[in-house]
Design a protein around this motif. Structure first.
Motif, PDB file in Angstrom:
ATOM      1  N   PRO A   1      -6.205  -0.279   4.700  1.00 46.18           N
ATOM      2  CA  PRO A   1      -4.856   0.202   5.049  1.00 46.18           C
ATOM      3  C   PRO A   1      -4.879   1.541   5.782  1.00 46.18           C
ATOM      4  O   PRO A   1      -4.171   1.737   6.764  1.00 46.18           O
ATOM      5  CB  PRO A   1      -4.158   0.344   3.687  1.00 46.18           C
ATOM      6  CG  PRO A   1      -4.880  -0.591   2.786  1.00 46.18           C
ATOM      7  CD  PRO A   1      -6.301  -0.597   3.260  1.00 46.18           C
TER       8      PRO A   1
ATOM      9  N   SER B   1       0.834  -1.199   0.000  1.00 47.78           N
ATOM     10  CA  SER B   1       0.000   0.000   0.000  1.00 47.78           C
ATOM     11  C   SER B   1       0.879   1.262   0.000  1.00 47.78           C
ATOM     12  O   SER B   1       0.647   2.206  -0.761  1.00 47.78           O
ATOM     13  CB  SER B   1      -0.906  -0.047   1.228  1.00 47.78           C
ATOM     14  OG  SER B   1      -1.527   1.156   1.413  1.00 47.78           O
TER      15      SER B   1
ATOM     16  N   ARG C   1      -7.968  -1.964  -0.730  1.00 43.05           N
ATOM     17  CA  ARG C   1      -6.733  -1.263  -1.121  1.00 43.05           C
ATOM     18  C   ARG C   1      -6.571   0.089  -0.439  1.00 43.05           C
ATOM     19  O   ARG C   1      -5.456   0.556  -0.252  1.00 43.05           O
ATOM     20  CB  ARG C   1      -6.709  -1.062  -2.649  1.00 43.05           C
ATOM     21  CG  ARG C   1      -6.623  -2.337  -3.466  1.00 43.05           C
ATOM     22  CD  ARG C   1      -5.224  -2.956  -3.421  1.00 43.05           C
ATOM     23  NE  ARG C   1      -4.159  -2.014  -3.710  1.00 43.05           N
ATOM     24  CZ  ARG C   1      -3.787  -1.646  -4.922  1.00 43.05           C
ATOM     25  NH1 ARG C   1      -4.384  -2.165  -5.973  1.00 43.05           N
ATOM     26  NH2 ARG C   1      -2.808  -0.780  -5.097  1.00 43.05           N
TER      27      ARG C   1
END
Ligand code: SF4
Length: 659
Positions: free
Chosen positions: A595, A429, A591
């Motif tokens: 994170p 990420s 995604r």
């Protein structure tokens, strides 16, 4: 600890000798210091990556001794370097403590400079003008200007930190510091003594320069405009500490915005200056006419924009509708700027600065609304309606392409480090967000704290889920009993101002005996200072508040989060980035949302547990963590604190602390 590296140098490679020698001296310099295993692994990795000229990303958990772990190998190798941080606190720590220690341990004589943004230095011209103006108008000067006048007489650096007794949020600062727009540059009568100029000269001569991320990007912006002549010297190594903040700073730095309030402030300044010009009426009247034209054009453009304030973004169709009004405003601003430039006035500096500011406003308007030249629009634009202002904002959708031609194009090795950049062992990420090469080396060094005994994570399942009926009352009640259990020393952090205010007003009457503060009552610095000094204290604030807050010891012993801090779905930048991922067939929740929330939660732990002596509870008042499939992944990514859903464990935790 796993170092992903294409090339590994042997432990006894000569590149490791200088810092190992310095490490031995460090033990003599710092009584009680013992190298920690993770710190040594980090030093090895940095020495190696720098020797080979590779980039490296290191997540170093709290307590690792991260700053010395990068300083020792780089200083011992005699590298010229730029150290960039996100916060002032870390800059101060580097300059006052860690760099002197590293220089002494390595026996290095490298010259160090701390360079801050120009708003951190007194502007001699503007300060003197403000003092003179107030004296002429009122006859005497305010206590704040007196403090600034005293500082001007004694300071060597002109750093506004040296002005005593003026709050950080005081409006006087904008009058006595400069911006790129209003600085007179080489035409300034005080240019030779100018503190900004002096600080930049020192930085150019230094071998180690400490800056912040904003200035790092400002250097590239200046270089792009002036044939490679920037603020910073060329270096062998660039260290980006607090690297988790880099994407956000780059996004804001390379974005643009214009607002009706900025135009109105400019209009008022121009009107004042034009009114005071000692020139014939036939020169003044056309100027007022141009001011009126620009003002009408500004009103017209922002009125068109305001109708789209509820829209997530300005698409090509809306940008087309803004084209004519914006062109009228840009032309009116340029006409006014040109007319001001040609005025022959006694106060030529003020007129010239205003002329440049208006030209800059026109340039920013053009940049915010510029239609993409091809199908590939890499910006997102939106309209914000603020208290008394309408703003149009443009931000890059990705910072990778910008970093590729700036930071990543430097002929230097780069180290990106932070306590929170990975999700578990996964750096994807972070690497994707900055557009780093997939092959970039990574290293994860766990923190040294004993989380199972130092911290408790309380996630109750009995509360209503966010947006469910009765939630606000239940959350406020839970917050009160948590604060009573910890006997204050608590941050209650919320995902929105509305949620913060709702809980504050519901809870405050039940918190007699505590100093209860709420974000917005005073400046951020003052609130933290009072929280520290007036224990037992409680602070209600929004999530962003804990960034850069350092409260070691038992002053802070409870952090309460009302919800998992997912990015708000109506944030235009987040919405645009999500849409882009979805269009590419990827999950924006996996995604982006997970994170981002994980990093925020880990930073929360980082605020609470700052040393081996600290103890405390993190409470997440969001039962979705217990019920939804993503909850387990979130909990697993957090430091290994003991976890509970039972309130009795919270009271037992604090009882044990008292024993
Ligand atoms: S050069 Fe700019 S910042 Fe320095 S004193 Fe003059 S106006 Fe102020």
């Amino acid at each position: 600890m796993t170092l992903s590296s294409a090339t590994e140098l042997a432990e006894d490679h000569p590149v490791h000798a200088p810092w190992r020698h310095a490490l031995t001296r460090l033990s003599a310099l710092m009584p009680g210091y013992e190298p920690r295993q993770g710190q040594v692994v980090m030093m090895e990795a940095i020495a190696q990556a720098n020797h080979i000229g590779e980039d490296l990303v290191v997540e170093a958990g709290t307590g690792t001794g991260k700053t010395l772990a990068y300083l020792l190998p780089l200083v011992a190798a005699g590298k010229r370097m730029v150290l960039s941080t996100a916060t002032r606190q870390l800059q101060e720590q580097l300059v006052r403590h860690d760099l002197p220690t590293a220089l002494e341990a390595t026996g290095s004589m490298q010259q160090v400079a701390l360079l801050k943004g120009r708003r951190n230095y007194l502007c001699i011209e503007r300060s003197n003008a403000a003092i003179l103006k107030e004296r002429q108008l009122v006859g005497l000067i305010s206590p704040e200007l007196q403090a600034i006048q005293r500082a001007l007489m004694h300071t060597q650096s002109g750093d506004i930190n040296q002005v005593q007794g003026v709050e950080d949020s005081h409006p006087i600062w904008s009058e006595v510091t400069s911006t790129a727009d209003n600085c007179l540059g080489q035409d300034c009568p005080s240019y030779q003594q100018c503190f900004v100029v002096q600080a930049r000269r020192e930085a150019q001569k230094a071998e180690i320069v400490v800056i912040n991320h904003h200035l790092l990007f400002a250097d590239y912006a200046i270089k792009e405009k002036s044939d490679g002549q920037g603020l910073l010297p060329s270096v062998d190594a660039i260290v980006i500490d607090e690297a988790h903040a880099l994407e956000d700073v780059a996004t804001r730095f390379f974005g643009r915005s214009v607002s009706s309030s900025r135009f109105d402030a400019l209009r008022r300044e121009v009107s004042d200056v034009v009114s005071s010009l000692s020139v014939p009426d036939e020169q003044v009247d056309p100027l007022f006419s141009l001011i009126r034209q620009a003002s009408q054009a500004s009103k017209a453009m922002f009125a068109v924009a305001e109708q789209w304030s509820a829209q997530p973004r300005l698409d090509a169709a809306k940008l087309s509708q803004l084209l004519s009004p914006s062109q009228r405003l840009i032309k009116a601003c340029l006409d006014l700027s040109a007319a001001l430039s040609s005025v022959a006035s006694d106060d030529v500096d003020a007129v010239r600065v205003l002329s440049a500011s208006i030209r800059q406003f026109a340039a920013d308007t053009e940049a915010v609304l510029a239609l993409p030249s091809d199908e590939q629009d890499l910006s997102v634009r939106w309209v914000e309606v603020r208290a008394r202002s309408v703003a149009m904002v443009a931000r890059p959708l990705e910072v990778g392409p910008i970093l590729e031609r700036t930071l990543l194009a430097e002929p230097a090795s780069r180290l990106f480090t932070s306590a929170t950049v990975a999700i578990g062992d996964d750096f994807r990420s972070f690497i994707d967000s900055l557009g780093l090469a997939e092959s970039t080396q990574t290293l994860r060094v766990p923190g040294t704290f004993d989380y199972p005994s130092q911290a408790l994570l309380y996630v109750p399942s009995h509360l209503p889920e966010p947006f469910a009926p009765g939630r606000e009352h239940a959350v406020a009640t839970e917050i009160v009993r948590l604060i009573q259990a910890s006997e204050g020393g608590a941050f209650a952090l919320f995902s929105s101002y509305r949620a913060m205010q709702s809980s504050y007003y519901r809870a405050v009457d039940n918190l007699a005996g505590y100093q209860v503060f709420m974000q917005g009552q005073e400046s951020r610095e003052r609130l933290i200072e009072r929280f520290r000094a007036e224990q037992p204290a409680v602070l209600f604030a929004t999530m962003g508040f804990w960034q850069g807050v350092d409260l070691p010891g038992q002053v802070l012993r409870m952090v309460i989060l009302d919800k998992v801090p997912f990015p708000p779905p109506d944030d235009p930048l987040f919405a645009a980035r999500s849409a882009r991922l979805k269009a590419a067939g990827q999950s924006s929740f996996a995604r982006l949302s997970i994170p981002s929330a994980t990093i925020s939660l880990r930073q929360g732990f980082g605020r609470l547990i700052r040393s081996k002596e600290d103890r405390g509870v993190v409470s997440i008042l969001d039962p979705r963590v217990r019920r939804r499939s993503y909850g387990r992944a979130l909990l697993n990514a957090l430091p290994p604190a003991r976890k509970t859903e039972h309130f009795d464990d919270v009271t037992a935790f604090y009882s044990d602390l008292c024993d």
